[in-house]
Write a protein that holds these residues in place. Structure first.
Motif, PDB file in Angstrom:
ATOM      1  N   ARG A 121       0.816  -1.210   0.000  1.00  0.00           N
ATOM      2  CA  ARG A 121       0.000   0.000   0.000  1.00  0.00           C
ATOM      3  C   ARG A 121       0.854   1.265   0.000  1.00  0.00           C
ATOM      4  O   ARG A 121       0.581   2.209  -0.743  1.00  0.00           O
ATOM      5  CB  ARG A 121      -0.921   0.009   1.225  1.00  0.00           C
ATOM      6  CG  ARG A 121      -2.060  -0.996   1.159  1.00  0.00           C
ATOM      7  CD  ARG A 121      -3.023  -0.819   2.313  1.00  0.00           C
ATOM      8  NE  ARG A 121      -3.601   0.527   2.302  1.00  0.00           N
ATOM      9  CZ  ARG A 121      -4.333   1.042   3.285  1.00  0.00           C
ATOM     10  NH1 ARG A 121      -4.554   0.320   4.384  1.00  0.00           N
ATOM     11  NH2 ARG A 121      -4.841   2.254   3.196  1.00  0.00           N
ATOM     12  N   THR A 136      -4.287   0.017  -3.847  1.00  0.00           N
ATOM     13  CA  THR A 136      -5.427   0.279  -2.972  1.00  0.00           C
ATOM     14  C   THR A 136      -5.638  -0.914  -2.043  1.00  0.00           C
ATOM     15  O   THR A 136      -5.049  -1.986  -2.234  1.00  0.00           O
ATOM     16  CB  THR A 136      -6.703   0.506  -3.785  1.00  0.00           C
ATOM     17  OG1 THR A 136      -7.054  -0.718  -4.461  1.00  0.00           O
ATOM     18  CG2 THR A 136      -6.516   1.610  -4.815  1.00  0.00           C
ATOM     19  N   GLN A 188      -8.278  -2.784  -1.797  1.00  0.00           N
ATOM     20  CA  GLN A 188      -8.862  -3.890  -2.553  1.00  0.00           C
ATOM     21  C   GLN A 188      -7.824  -4.561  -3.443  1.00  0.00           C
ATOM     22  O   GLN A 188      -7.826  -5.785  -3.606  1.00  0.00           O
ATOM     23  CB  GLN A 188     -10.026  -3.387  -3.411  1.00  0.00           C
ATOM     24  CG  GLN A 188     -10.749  -4.487  -4.193  1.00  0.00           C
ATOM     25  CD  GLN A 188     -11.284  -5.585  -3.307  1.00  0.00           C
ATOM     26  OE1 GLN A 188     -11.989  -5.309  -2.333  1.00  0.00           O
ATOM     27  NE2 GLN A 188     -10.952  -6.839  -3.609  1.00  0.00           N
ATOM     28  N   GLN A 189      -6.927  -3.781  -4.022  1.00  0.00           N
ATOM     29  CA  GLN A 189      -5.877  -4.356  -4.872  1.00  0.00           C
ATOM     30  C   GLN A 189      -4.930  -5.226  -4.061  1.00  0.00           C
ATOM     31  O   GLN A 189      -4.485  -6.277  -4.538  1.00  0.00           O
ATOM     32  CB  GLN A 189      -5.113  -3.238  -5.586  1.00  0.00           C
ATOM     33  CG  GLN A 189      -5.908  -2.579  -6.710  1.00  0.00           C
ATOM     34  CD  GLN A 189      -5.223  -1.334  -7.260  1.00  0.00           C
ATOM     35  OE1 GLN A 189      -4.358  -0.745  -6.616  1.00  0.00           O
ATOM     36  NE2 GLN A 189      -5.607  -0.923  -8.456  1.00  0.00           N
TER      37      GLN A 189
END
Length: 342
Positions: free
Chosen positions: A179, A185, A187-188
């Protein structure tokens, strides 16, 4: 199904200490497992019980018993139970190891895995037999906090059970690194852990260099990296295919505005295909051409690394008086991925 089986086991182990039913000797301490349900024992199970009475796992008095019968109660077949029993009998650590094995099986069933999946998982990662129950639950709980919901969590554990041997702190650090350093992100990051869970074991310096190479040299953004499952591939695989395309005039590094004269192929079509498909459909080249190129490229990399090492050595001799914090800043700063080539 797995939850119901585990629940029945928990109930059986809870009343085990107070019940007496055909004691099965475990080392020098006989234990009294209580069999629930109405399933009768077949002759083969009776034979197994008789043949293994003198070879039971050593547990402390009052501990739940890991035996062929308890494994059969969990839903394993005769052959599966014998394989697990044999594996756990070889564990180092005696009774403590046996106790961990029992809690491991319970945790995996509560997770929702069926007996066949549990057996395959433990064959991939026998180290799980010796993980303490508290650590196992903490690690599973941490994966849930990172966004691996039901279904995804089971698939990750089944395909990469080693993730349950990695400390919570290490997994959290990798998620934070993705991150903060790579600007993925939340979610990623979850998607990366779901599709490439082995990333938690990677060296962060090498990982950062791979990210920076794809981001700056290839001009690929985070969303496309996640879609192509970038972190499944080694740095050499990424550089070899990209450099081959670049030198054939089929790939161009975008300018500051992200524009190119030619249309670059997607990262997914470069990486997420086998070599034959890559050469035929993307690079438009033969296998012989690519093999010669890879050998020449390997020599270039070796020469660059040799020269880079020489330059670093000379720099160290000239700058003995440079303060440590300045050295750290240079390492982390604009030298970027060029200083971290592996």
């Amino acid at each position: 199904m797995g939850t119901r089986v585990a629940a029945r086991q928990v109930l059986r182990w809870t009343v085990m200490k107070a019940a007496v039913f055909s004691p099965l000797r475990c080392g020098t301490c006989p234990l009294q497992p209580l069999r629930t349900g109405c399933r009768s024992l077949c002759s083969s199970q009776n034979t197994n019980r008789a043949s293994h009475q003198s070879h039971g796992l050593r547990l402390q008095p009052g501990d739940p018993e890991l035996s062929l019968l308890s494994l059969l109660d969990m839903g394993f077949t005769d052959s599966q139970a014998q394989r697990i029993y044999k594996d756990t009998s070889k564990l180092r650590g005696g009774s403590a190891a046996c106790k961990h094995a029992l809690s491991t099986l319970t945790a995996l069933f509560v997770l929702g895995l069926n007996p066949s999946s549990v057996l395959k998982l433990l064959e991939k990662c026998p180290e799980l037999y010796t993980v303490r129950e508290s650590l196992l639950q903490q690690r599973i709980g941490n994966l849930r906090k990172l966004g691996l919901v039901e279904g995804s969590l089971q698939r990750v554990v089944s395909h990469f059970p080693q993730i349950l041997t990695v400390p919570v702190k290490t997994v959290k650090s990798m998620a934070m690194f993705l991150r903060e350093k790579c600007l993925f992100t939340v979610q990623q990051v979850t998607d990366i852990l779901r599709d490439t869970p082995a990333v938690v074991l990677e060296n962060t310096d090498q990982l950062e260099y791979k990210f920076q190479y794809v981001y700056f040299r290839m001009g690929v953004k985070q969303a496309e990296m996640v879609k192509s499952r970038l972190f499944r591939y080694t740095l050499d695989e990424v550089r070899s295919r990209h450099s081959f395309m670049e030198r054939r005039g089929l790939y161009q590094t975008p300018d500051k505005k992200g524009q190119t004269i030619i249309i670059n192929p997607k990262l997914d079509s470069i990486l997420n295909v086998d070599q034959d498909t890559f050469l035929t459909d993307v690079a438009k080249a033969s296998a012989e051409e690519y093999e010669v190129f890879r050998r020449l490229l390997a020599r270039e990399w070796q020469e660059e690394e040799r020269l880079h090492g020489t330059v670093e050595a000379d720099s160290d001799d000239d700058d003995d008086e440079v303060e440590e914090d300045e050295e750290d800043e240079e390492t982390r700063g604009k030298g970027g991925y060029r200083k971290k080539r592996k």
